[in-house]
Design an enzyme around this catalytic site. Structure first.
Site, PDB file in Angstrom:
ATOM      1  CB  VAL A 188      -0.919   0.012   1.233  1.00 42.68           C
ATOM      2  CG1 VAL A 188      -1.774   1.275   1.241  1.00 42.68           C
ATOM      3  CG2 VAL A 188      -1.790  -1.236   1.265  1.00 42.68           C
ATOM      4  CE  LYS A 189       4.527   5.019  -4.775  1.00 38.61           C
ATOM      5  NZ  LYS A 189       4.612   5.171  -6.232  1.00 38.61           N
TER       6      LYS A 189
END
Ligand code: G3P
Length: 217
Positions: free
Chosen positions: A82-83
């Site tokens: 997850v960025k």
């Protein structure tokens, strides 16, 4: 140094992956726009091709909403990272998502102190954007060196993912400094194979070979 490819272009990822050049993929909202694809669909397709981490970026700006978006993106496949942007809310979301055992890539890092915070929040990757620092006449590779020193001083396990790589020189510089990972567009990765002396040398060999009149096959 691991190679991530910075694109949502599935055909380009597949070509590089077949050559063993892809240890992971990074995407962002601009790259999703460029692909013209639905984020969930294209990210699922990429995760099916590549074994390593595939970064998918949230677009919420408040921690609770970032966490909800991050959980949804992480459902796409086990190799999703997850960025999250390097904001205070992003750090809060990082702490929660990494505590749940999810990979997190903290992005839009422009200072060593920001990288220190990301490591303390448990980030799996920190993404310093070196090309964008060069754009404002700072030296992006100096930032990679500073973060390397700080992380090594204290044994942080967060991986340094050199991002916003624009040239083959950037790749060499971050490799010399000891970045754990670099992410670059497909054309920069392809250009790593090019050298004018290789081209000139090959031309000479081919001309001389023609003069021998021989064939291998
Ligand atoms: O990995 C981050 C990258 O996509 C940003 O690159 O060239 O837009 O600064 P750039």
């Amino acid at each position: 140094m691991k190679f991530f490819v910075d694109t949502a272009d599935v055909a380009a990822i597949a070509e590089l992956n077949d050559l063993g050049m892809v240890d992971g993929v990074t995407t962002n909202p601009s790259l999703i726009l460029k692909s013209g694809r639905d984020i969930i669909e294209v990210t699922r397709e990429i995760c099916g091709l590549v074994e390593g981490p595939v970064s998918a970026e949230v677009v919420a700006t408040k921690a609770d909403a970032m966490i909800a978006e991050g959980r949804k993106l992480a459902e796409i496949a086990p190799n999703i990272a997850v960025k999250l942007p390097l904001t205070w809310d992003g750090l809060k979301a990082c702490k929660v998502l990494t505590s749940e055992g999810r990979m997190v890539n903290v992005t839009l890092c422009f200072s060593a102190n920001q990288a220190l915070l990301a490591a303390k929040a448990g980030a799996s990757f920190i993404s310093p954007f070196i090309g964008r620092l060069d754009d404002i006449t700072l030296d992006g590779t100096d930032l990679i060196a500073e973060i390397r020193t700080i992380y090594d001083n204290y044994g942080f396990e967060t991986e340094i993912l050199a991002a916003s790589i624009r040239s083959v020189n950037h790749v060499r510089e971050v490799a010399l400094i000891g970045a754990d990972v670099m992410t670059a567009p497909p054309d920069v990765i392809r250009k790593l194979a090019s050298h004018p002396l290789t081209d000139a040398g090959l031309q000479t060999f081919l001309k001389d070979w023609e003069k021998t009149g021989q064939k291998i096959l």
